[in-house]
Write an enzyme that holds these catalytic residues in place. Sequence first.
Site, PDB file in Angstrom:
ATOM      1  CB  SER A 248     -11.521  -0.983   1.808  1.00 18.97           C
ATOM      2  OG  SER A 248     -11.955  -2.306   1.579  1.00 18.97           O
TER       3      SER A 248
ATOM      4  CG  HIS B 291      -6.189  -7.281   6.770  1.00 18.37           C
ATOM      5  ND1 HIS B 291      -7.270  -7.945   6.218  1.00 18.37           N
ATOM      6  CD2 HIS B 291      -5.641  -6.561   5.764  1.00 18.37           C
ATOM      7  CE1 HIS B 291      -7.366  -7.618   4.947  1.00 18.37           C
ATOM      8  NE2 HIS B 291      -6.396  -6.776   4.638  1.00 18.37           N
TER       9      HIS B 291
ATOM     10  CG  ASP C 128     -15.212  -2.377   2.317  1.00 19.38           C
ATOM     11  OD1 ASP C 128     -14.470  -1.620   1.661  1.00 19.38           O
ATOM     12  OD2 ASP C 128     -14.979  -3.586   2.466  1.00 19.38           O
TER      13      ASP C 128
ATOM     14  NE  ARG D 142     -11.058   0.762  -3.634  1.00 14.47           N
ATOM     15  CZ  ARG D 142     -10.576  -0.037  -2.683  1.00 14.47           C
ATOM     16  NH1 ARG D 142     -11.376  -0.541  -1.764  1.00 14.47           N
ATOM     17  NH2 ARG D 142      -9.293  -0.348  -2.666  1.00 14.47           N
TER      18      ARG D 142
ATOM     19  CE  LYS E 172     -13.234  -6.176   4.407  1.00 10.94           C
ATOM     20  NZ  LYS E 172     -12.943  -5.197   3.357  1.00 10.94           N
TER      21      LYS E 172
END
Length: 435
Positions: free
Chosen positions: A193, A92, A171, A178, A197
């Site tokens: 967050s 990620h 999320d 947000r 995931k």
Amino acid sequence: MTDFAGAVEAFDAVDLIRTKRDRGELSTAEIQWLVDAYTRGYVADEQMSAMTMAIFLNGMTRREIKDLTLAMIASGERMDFSGLGKPTADKHSTGGVGDKITLPLMPLVATFGVAVPQLSGRGLGHTGGTLDKLESIPGWRANLSNEEMFAQLRNEGGVICAAGSGLAPADGKLYALRDITGTVEAIPLIASSIMSKKIAEGTGALVLDVKFGSGAFLKDIERSRELARTMVELGRDAGVATSALLTDMNVPLGLAIGNANEVRESVEVLAGGGPADIVELTVALAREMLALAGRPDEDVEAALKDGRAMDKWREVIRAQGGDPDAALPVAKETHTVVAEEDGILVEQQALPFGIAAWRLGAGRARKQDPVQHAAGIDLHAKPGDEVKKGQPLFTLSADEPARFERALEALEGAYRLAPLGTPFERGPLIADRIA
């Protein structure tokens, strides 16, 4: 409208907001209730907005962040890849300008028998989305069912696709809130967050590419380091082998910023070429993923040079309906900016180049906006390069020439030439490893 009449709730949202407002600590049960009640609509957006601002201002303890992450995972389904019969690893990135690393990385790692379930997103604002880039390829499909995804991981060993709405739905709801309440940059909220995931996704190993600098989510290296440490701890706590690389996003990655042109550049890397910084980061992240998945001794560079990674790329693109041999979209109009004098390029700020590409049509201002796949910027020089007067510095591409003016406005002061002979030294692309 949901009717909550008669239901007795375990806690009161206002009490929890006051606790966090006054720098108190929320209990595990309070956090679990808050996330569940917000997901089912009992806690209103106005109340959760107040809570996210209290968290933004006052922070959370490591235990609170862990509880928040686990509660968000519990709001939806969890995937399980244990039946694949091979290790799984994912990457990620916190996002940046020209960051197309997922594209060459997934097939590269998959060539070594490690399954890569790369659930990706779309771009918003100046950071490009992996799915938008790949949709430049004629026929390529982002939305796969769970059955299709598992079949592709079994057969081809890798997949890049959209995450299903069933993963951490809390999320999705909280992220949208947000975004409109000025609380995006809160480290507890970013970490929970991302990790909710990724943990729900079910990967066995996870490598985080945490950016810092001009084009990054968090500009300051120490804040980025704190985020990286927090996420690595969350991964470990959840039983996922996790590490992070802290990488420089002051300058765009590679030479292409956009969608189709980033795919083109990724294919160059898979063909054994491509810009040095893209190759360096792809190789470093591949080594991390393979080491965490129990394959630390694989020759990653060889798989790029001998065509194995390219073969895997073609295989996975075809599996999702794409034609790896099809021509990519080309913009109708281009505008090239040249050097006004001889010199050395000493500055090339990532954020303005990202904004300029967005204004050309490569990004979107709202989730529902379409992107122009051929729009973007191609850089002809990087910081440290010597250039002659009249030599191209970068080329803007768009379908409507009217877009060039606003893109050029974004680039005013974003790049700078110094006289030839000016000393120039750029820091390392990979500043730190956190594990």
